[in-house]
Design a protein around this motif. Structure first.
Motif, PDB file in Angstrom:
ATOM      1  N   LEU A   1       0.830  -1.210   0.000  1.00  0.00           N
ATOM      2  CA  LEU A   1       0.000   0.000   0.000  1.00  0.00           C
ATOM      3  C   LEU A   1       0.864   1.259   0.000  1.00  0.00           C
ATOM      4  O   LEU A   1       0.584   2.215  -0.736  1.00  0.00           O
ATOM      5  CB  LEU A   1      -0.928   0.019   1.223  1.00  0.00           C
ATOM      6  N   VAL A   2       1.894   1.256   0.815  1.00  0.00           N
ATOM      7  CA  VAL A   2       2.786   2.420   0.862  1.00  0.00           C
ATOM      8  C   VAL A   2       3.490   2.601  -0.484  1.00  0.00           C
ATOM      9  O   VAL A   2       3.605   3.714  -0.997  1.00  0.00           O
ATOM     10  CB  VAL A   2       3.797   2.295   2.024  1.00  0.00           C
ATOM     11  N   ARG A   3       3.920   1.499  -1.075  1.00  0.00           N
ATOM     12  CA  ARG A   3       4.575   1.573  -2.383  1.00  0.00           C
ATOM     13  C   ARG A   3       3.605   2.129  -3.436  1.00  0.00           C
ATOM     14  O   ARG A   3       3.964   2.988  -4.235  1.00  0.00           O
ATOM     15  CB  ARG A   3       5.083   0.191  -2.800  1.00  0.00           C
ATOM     16  N   PHE A   4       2.358   1.660  -3.422  1.00  0.00           N
ATOM     17  CA  PHE A   4       1.347   2.148  -4.366  1.00  0.00           C
ATOM     18  C   PHE A   4       1.110   3.642  -4.170  1.00  0.00           C
ATOM     19  O   PHE A   4       1.053   4.403  -5.131  1.00  0.00           O
ATOM     20  CB  PHE A   4       0.042   1.370  -4.174  1.00  0.00           C
ATOM     21  N   TYR A   5       0.983   4.054  -2.917  1.00  0.00           N
ATOM     22  CA  TYR A   5       0.764   5.459  -2.601  1.00  0.00           C
ATOM     23  C   TYR A   5       1.917   6.336  -3.100  1.00  0.00           C
ATOM     24  O   TYR A   5       1.697   7.391  -3.701  1.00  0.00           O
ATOM     25  CB  TYR A   5       0.579   5.607  -1.082  1.00  0.00           C
ATOM     26  N   MET A   6       3.138   5.884  -2.873  1.00  0.00           N
ATOM     27  CA  MET A   6       4.307   6.661  -3.310  1.00  0.00           C
ATOM     28  C   MET A   6       4.357   6.750  -4.838  1.00  0.00           C
ATOM     29  O   MET A   6       4.645   7.815  -5.391  1.00  0.00           O
ATOM     30  CB  MET A   6       5.601   6.042  -2.767  1.00  0.00           C
ATOM     31  N   GLU A   7       4.067   5.655  -5.513  1.00  0.00           N
ATOM     32  CA  GLU A   7       4.062   5.673  -6.978  1.00  0.00           C
ATOM     33  C   GLU A   7       2.969   6.582  -7.514  1.00  0.00           C
ATOM     34  O   GLU A   7       3.174   7.300  -8.494  1.00  0.00           O
ATOM     35  CB  GLU A   7       3.884   4.254  -7.533  1.00  0.00           C
ATOM     36  N   LEU A   8       1.818   6.579  -6.863  1.00  0.00           N
ATOM     37  CA  LEU A   8       0.716   7.446  -7.267  1.00  0.00           C
ATOM     38  C   LEU A   8       1.125   8.912  -7.148  1.00  0.00           C
ATOM     39  O   LEU A   8       0.921   9.707  -8.074  1.00  0.00           O
ATOM     40  CB  LEU A   8      -0.510   7.146  -6.399  1.00  0.00           C
ATOM     41  N   GLY A   9       1.721   9.250  -6.029  1.00  0.00           N
ATOM     42  CA  GLY A   9       2.196  10.621  -5.836  1.00  0.00           C
ATOM     43  C   GLY A   9       3.263  11.008  -6.845  1.00  0.00           C
ATOM     44  O   GLY A   9       3.260  12.130  -7.367  1.00  0.00           O
ATOM     45  N   ASN A  10       4.171  10.099  -7.143  1.00  0.00           N
ATOM     46  CA  ASN A  10       5.223  10.385  -8.126  1.00  0.00           C
ATOM     47  C   ASN A  10       4.644  10.609  -9.522  1.00  0.00           C
ATOM     48  O   ASN A  10       5.115  11.479 -10.265  1.00  0.00           O
ATOM     49  CB  ASN A  10       6.253   9.261  -8.162  1.00  0.00           C
ATOM     50  N   LYS A  11       3.626   9.838  -9.888  1.00  0.00           N
ATOM     51  CA  LYS A  11       2.988  10.009 -11.199  1.00  0.00           C
ATOM     52  C   LYS A  11       2.323  11.374 -11.297  1.00  0.00           C
ATOM     53  O   LYS A  11       2.385  12.033 -12.336  1.00  0.00           O
ATOM     54  CB  LYS A  11       1.974   8.896 -11.459  1.00  0.00           C
ATOM     55  N   ILE A  12       1.679  11.792 -10.224  1.00  0.00           N
ATOM     56  CA  ILE A  12       1.025  13.096 -10.219  1.00  0.00           C
ATOM     57  C   ILE A  12       2.069  14.204 -10.267  1.00  0.00           C
ATOM     58  O   ILE A  12       1.958  15.140 -11.064  1.00  0.00           O
ATOM     59  CB  ILE A  12       0.106  13.254  -8.984  1.00  0.00           C
ATOM     60  N   ASN A  13       3.082  14.104  -9.429  1.00  0.00           N
ATOM     61  CA  ASN A  13       4.118  15.142  -9.393  1.00  0.00           C
ATOM     62  C   ASN A  13       4.858  15.288 -10.714  1.00  0.00           C
ATOM     63  O   ASN A  13       5.344  16.373 -11.036  1.00  0.00           O
ATOM     64  CB  ASN A  13       5.111  14.863  -8.265  1.00  0.00           C
ATOM     65  N   ALA A  14       4.939  14.233 -11.481  1.00  0.00           N
ATOM     66  CA  ALA A  14       5.625  14.300 -12.772  1.00  0.00           C
ATOM     67  C   ALA A  14       4.853  15.151 -13.773  1.00  0.00           C
ATOM     68  O   ALA A  14       5.433  15.652 -14.744  1.00  0.00           O
ATOM     69  CB  ALA A  14       5.825  12.893 -13.332  1.00  0.00           C
ATOM     70  N   LYS A  15       3.561  15.362 -13.545  1.00  0.00           N
ATOM     71  CA  LYS A  15       2.722  16.060 -14.525  1.00  0.00           C
ATOM     72  C   LYS A  15       2.098  17.361 -14.026  1.00  0.00           C
ATOM     73  O   LYS A  15       1.544  18.105 -14.812  1.00  0.00           O
ATOM     74  CB  LYS A  15       1.575  15.136 -14.971  1.00  0.00           C
ATOM     75  N   ASP A  16       2.131  17.643 -12.730  1.00  0.00           N
ATOM     76  CA  ASP A  16       1.328  18.765 -12.222  1.00  0.00           C
ATOM     77  C   ASP A  16       2.102  20.032 -11.845  1.00  0.00           C
ATOM     78  O   ASP A  16       1.571  20.878 -11.140  1.00  0.00           O
ATOM     79  CB  ASP A  16       0.478  18.298 -11.040  1.00  0.00           C
ATOM     80  N   ALA A  17       3.281  20.204 -12.333  1.00  0.00           N
ATOM     81  CA  ALA A  17       4.084  21.378 -11.951  1.00  0.00           C
ATOM     82  C   ALA A  17       3.402  22.686 -12.349  1.00  0.00           C
ATOM     83  O   ALA A  17       3.339  23.631 -11.550  1.00  0.00           O
ATOM     84  CB  ALA A  17       5.468  21.289 -12.575  1.00  0.00           C
ATOM     85  N   ASP A  18       2.878  22.757 -13.567  1.00  0.00           N
ATOM     86  CA  ASP A  18       2.221  23.995 -14.021  1.00  0.00           C
ATOM     87  C   ASP A  18       0.943  24.266 -13.227  1.00  0.00           C
ATOM     88  O   ASP A  18       0.628  25.422 -12.921  1.00  0.00           O
ATOM     89  CB  ASP A  18       1.898  23.915 -15.520  1.00  0.00           C
ATOM     90  N   LEU A  19       0.215  23.220 -12.889  1.00  0.00           N
ATOM     91  CA  LEU A  19      -0.998  23.384 -12.088  1.00  0.00           C
ATOM     92  C   LEU A  19      -0.651  23.898 -10.697  1.00  0.00           C
ATOM     93  O   LEU A  19      -1.298  24.823 -10.187  1.00  0.00           O
ATOM     94  CB  LEU A  19      -1.752  22.055 -11.989  1.00  0.00           C
ATOM     95  N   ASN A  20       0.378  23.340 -10.083  1.00  0.00           N
ATOM     96  CA  ASN A  20       0.793  23.801  -8.758  1.00  0.00           C
ATOM     97  C   ASN A  20       1.240  25.258  -8.784  1.00  0.00           C
ATOM     98  O   ASN A  20       0.920  26.038  -7.883  1.00  0.00           O
ATOM     99  CB  ASN A  20       1.916  22.920  -8.202  1.00  0.00           C
ATOM    100  N   ALA A  21       1.976  25.637  -9.819  1.00  0.00           N
ATOM    101  CA  ALA A  21       2.429  27.026  -9.939  1.00  0.00           C
ATOM    102  C   ALA A  21       1.229  27.965 -10.079  1.00  0.00           C
ATOM    103  O   ALA A  21       1.189  29.035  -9.451  1.00  0.00           O
ATOM    104  CB  ALA A  21       3.363  27.163 -11.138  1.00  0.00           C
TER     105      ALA A  21
END
Length: 181
Positions: free
Chosen positions: A52-72
């Protein structure tokens, strides 16, 4: 003569002990063989917490790889005392919309690991909610005056669903919002 009798009795006892000993070994081997075979054929036990922790970390990494402009964009737009020149530009808003759509697309393609088959339905529901949240942000950012409150509420529902999965595994509920912002 006594020595001979003593020697023969010792020899007889040694042979008897050897025979009994080898007989017990044969019984032990027969008993252990099925157990050992069963142990060898059993599937290794899965550590659900770790998965579960591994899945959660991978999910967060996938989002972070694509959401930089949205966060800015969200960081700039959330400033309460911002001057008009400090607010996000139309280009930044368009980039944020594309970023949110990319995250939604990435989340829609997420596969739940086979090791988490017992939690699969709940995890799929949570990921679907996250994807819907990002898609709602992408759609709202195409408007002149976007309102991201509904998308944020959907994100909070996804957080709650994911938290329940973690709590059922006796883990503290994570906050994906903190990891991806």
């Amino acid at each position: 003569m006594r020595k001979l009798l003593l020697f023969l009795s010792a020899l007889t006892m040694a042979i008897g002990l050897t025979a009994c000993s080898s007989n017990d070994d044969a019984k032990t081997d027969k008993k252990d063989t099925p157990k050992e075979t069963a142990k060898e054929t059993e599937a290794p036990k899965v550590d659900v917490k770790k998965e579960l922790v591994r899945f959660y970390m991978e999910l967060g990494n996938k989002i972070n790889a694509k959401d930089a402009d949205l966060n800015a964009y969200e960081k700039k737009a959330s400033k309460e005392d911002a001057k008009p020149e400090d607010l996000p530009t139309a280009e930044e808003k368009a980039a944020a919309s594309e970023s949110a759509a990319a995250v939604a697309s990435e989340l829609n393609a997420v596969q739940i690991p086979a090791d988490l088959k017992d939690q699969q339905a709940d995890l799929e529901a949570a990921v679907k909610e996250y994807a819907a949240s990002y898609q709602a942000k992408a759609d709202e950012l195409k408007k002149d005056t976007p309102n991201l409150e509904a998308a944020d509420a959907t994100f909070a529902q996804a957080e709650e669903k994911l938290g329940k999965v973690f709590e059922s595994a006796k883990l503290l509920p994570p906050s994906l919002g903190k990891q991806v912002n």
